[in-house]
Design a protein around this motif. Structure first.
Motif, mmCIF file in Angstrom:
data_model
loop_
_atom_site.group_PDB
_atom_site.id
_atom_site.type_symbol
_atom_site.label_atom_id
_atom_site.label_comp_id
_atom_site.label_asym_id
_atom_site.label_seq_id
_atom_site.Cartn_x
_atom_site.Cartn_y
_atom_site.Cartn_z
ATOM 1 N N SER A 56 -12.082 4.307 9.534
ATOM 2 C CA SER A 56 -13.529 4.393 9.411
ATOM 3 C C SER A 56 -14.067 3.772 8.123
ATOM 4 C CB SER A 56 -13.959 5.859 9.473
ATOM 5 O OG SER A 56 -13.300 6.614 8.465
ATOM 6 N N ARG A 57 -13.179 3.509 7.173
ATOM 7 C CA ARG A 57 -13.619 2.904 5.909
ATOM 8 C C ARG A 57 -12.696 1.753 5.552
ATOM 9 N NH1 ARG A 57 -13.501 7.171 1.490
ATOM 10 N NH2 ARG A 57 -12.040 8.249 2.872
ATOM 11 N N THR A 58 -13.324 0.662 5.141
ATOM 12 C CA THR A 58 -12.568 -0.501 4.718
ATOM 13 C C THR A 58 -13.078 -0.976 3.368
ATOM 14 O OG1 THR A 58 -14.040 -2.087 5.802
ATOM 15 C CG2 THR A 58 -12.206 -1.228 7.109
ATOM 16 N N TYR A 59 -12.215 -1.717 2.696
ATOM 17 C CA TYR A 59 -12.564 -2.267 1.383
ATOM 18 C C TYR A 59 -11.797 -3.562 1.224
ATOM 19 C CZ TYR A 59 -12.463 -2.839 -3.697
ATOM 20 O OH TYR A 59 -12.547 -3.348 -4.968
ATOM 21 N N CYS A 60 -12.525 -4.627 0.859
ATOM 22 C CA CYS A 60 -11.894 -5.931 0.693
ATOM 23 C C CYS A 60 -12.243 -6.525 -0.664
ATOM 24 C CB CYS A 60 -12.343 -6.889 1.793
ATOM 25 S SG CYS A 60 -11.752 -6.476 3.447
ATOM 26 N N ALA A 61 -11.367 -7.384 -1.128
ATOM 27 C CA ALA A 61 -11.610 -8.090 -2.379
ATOM 28 C C ALA A 61 -12.839 -8.993 -2.245
ATOM 29 C CB ALA A 61 -10.389 -8.917 -2.754
ATOM 30 N N ASP A 62 -13.518 -9.210 -3.353
ATOM 31 C CA ASP A 62 -14.722 -10.044 -3.343
ATOM 32 C C ASP A 62 -14.425 -11.451 -2.817
ATOM 33 O OD1 ASP A 62 -16.209 -8.669 -6.384
ATOM 34 O OD2 ASP A 62 -16.263 -7.989 -4.295
ATOM 35 N N SER A 63 -13.213 -11.931 -3.086
ATOM 36 C CA SER A 63 -12.861 -13.303 -2.707
ATOM 37 C C SER A 63 -12.810 -13.500 -1.189
ATOM 38 C CB SER A 63 -11.521 -13.694 -3.330
ATOM 39 O OG SER A 63 -10.507 -12.801 -2.907
ATOM 40 N N VAL A 64 -12.664 -12.409 -0.428
ATOM 41 C CA VAL A 64 -12.565 -12.528 1.030
ATOM 42 C C VAL A 64 -13.675 -11.784 1.754
ATOM 43 C CG1 VAL A 64 -10.063 -12.767 0.820
ATOM 44 C CG2 VAL A 64 -11.047 -10.535 1.402
ATOM 45 N N LYS A 65 -14.493 -11.052 1.025
ATOM 46 C CA LYS A 65 -15.549 -10.251 1.641
ATOM 47 C C LYS A 65 -16.480 -11.140 2.442
ATOM 48 C CE LYS A 65 -16.361 -6.820 -0.982
ATOM 49 N NZ LYS A 65 -16.834 -5.975 -2.103
ATOM 50 N N GLY A 66 -16.784 -10.695 3.656
ATOM 51 C CA GLY A 66 -17.644 -11.472 4.535
ATOM 52 C C GLY A 66 -16.903 -12.492 5.378
ATOM 53 N N ARG A 67 -15.652 -12.753 5.039
ATOM 54 C CA ARG A 67 -14.844 -13.703 5.812
ATOM 55 C C ARG A 67 -13.673 -13.019 6.524
ATOM 56 N NH1 ARG A 67 -12.032 -17.526 3.248
ATOM 57 N NH2 ARG A 67 -11.781 -16.346 1.305
ATOM 58 N N PHE A 68 -13.106 -12.013 5.905
ATOM 59 C CA PHE A 68 -11.947 -11.301 6.455
ATOM 60 C C PHE A 68 -12.368 -9.912 6.919
ATOM 61 C CE2 PHE A 68 -8.317 -13.479 3.835
ATOM 62 C CZ PHE A 68 -8.815 -14.727 4.192
ATOM 63 N N THR A 69 -11.757 -9.449 8.014
ATOM 64 C CA THR A 69 -12.008 -8.104 8.529
ATOM 65 C C THR A 69 -10.691 -7.417 8.826
ATOM 66 O OG1 THR A 69 -14.086 -8.837 9.539
ATOM 67 C CG2 THR A 69 -13.156 -6.740 10.303
ATOM 68 N N ILE A 70 -10.511 -6.232 8.255
ATOM 69 C CA ILE A 70 -9.303 -5.449 8.519
ATOM 70 C C ILE A 70 -9.624 -4.388 9.556
ATOM 71 C CG2 ILE A 70 -9.800 -3.844 6.620
ATOM 72 C CD1 ILE A 70 -6.753 -3.668 6.147
ATOM 73 N N SER A 71 -8.653 -4.135 10.441
ATOM 74 C CA SER A 71 -8.831 -3.101 11.459
ATOM 75 C C SER A 71 -7.475 -2.514 11.813
ATOM 76 C CB SER A 71 -9.515 -3.676 12.712
ATOM 77 O OG SER A 71 -8.727 -4.706 13.283
ATOM 78 N N ARG A 72 -7.501 -1.365 12.487
ATOM 79 C CA ARG A 72 -6.248 -0.733 12.879
ATOM 80 C C ARG A 72 -6.411 -0.072 14.236
ATOM 81 N NH1 ARG A 72 -4.790 3.399 8.391
ATOM 82 N NH2 ARG A 72 -3.140 4.005 9.860
ATOM 83 N N ASP A 73 -5.280 0.068 14.923
ATOM 84 C CA ASP A 73 -5.235 0.763 16.209
ATOM 85 C C ASP A 73 -4.190 1.864 16.073
ATOM 86 O OD1 ASP A 73 -4.655 1.611 18.830
ATOM 87 O OD2 ASP A 73 -5.200 -0.317 19.666
ATOM 88 N N ASN A 74 -4.661 3.097 15.963
ATOM 89 C CA ASN A 74 -3.746 4.221 15.741
ATOM 90 C C ASN A 74 -3.021 4.659 17.012
ATOM 91 O OD1 ASN A 74 -4.286 4.252 13.044
ATOM 92 N ND2 ASN A 74 -5.638 6.028 13.094
#
Length: 123
Positions: A56-74
């Motif tokens: 429910s919460r993600t955090y990305c480095a500024d260098s990739v923010k807006g370009r990369f998306t992390i997700s998971r399937d539990n």
């Protein structure tokens, strides 16, 4: 035995996209915060993105923010990283990690590491 196995890397032109996956075994996947780091030749490991246990919460480095998306399937015990608008400076080995601390960008807070998958972005 804990195993994190990355896949999906490859060679792509600048502006293109790739989707990385991380399959896990030997751990109760939903009990771990997950993340991605990367390491380019001659450079230190660099934090990319992290996601909490519930997804429910993600955090990305500024260098990739807006370009990369992390997700998971539990249910499938898999972690993904969707990478869009790739740049040559994104070229690195990308490593999947598992740890106990949500939102951490420090390598010290991740107990388990995969072997990595190579991403190469040509200009």
């Amino acid at each position: 035995q804990v195993q994190l196995v990355e896949s999906g890397g490859g060679l792509v032109q600048a502006g293109g996209s790739l989707r990385l996956s991380c399959a896990t075994s030997g751990v109760t996947f939903s009990n771990y915060a997950m993340g991605w780091f990367r390491q380019a030749p001659g450079k230190e490991r660099e934090f990319v993105c992290t996601i909490n246990m519930a997804g429910s919460r993600t955090y990305c480095a500024d260098s990739v923010k807006g370009r990369f998306t992390i997700s998971r399937d539990n249910v499938k015990n898999t972690l993904s990283l969707q990478m869009n608008s790739l740049r040559p400076e994104d070229t690195a080995v990308y490593l999947c990690v598992a740890g106990y601390y949500t939102g951490s960008s420090s390598t010290r807070n991740y107990a388990y590491w995969g072997q990595g998958t190579q991403v190469t972005v040509s200009s």
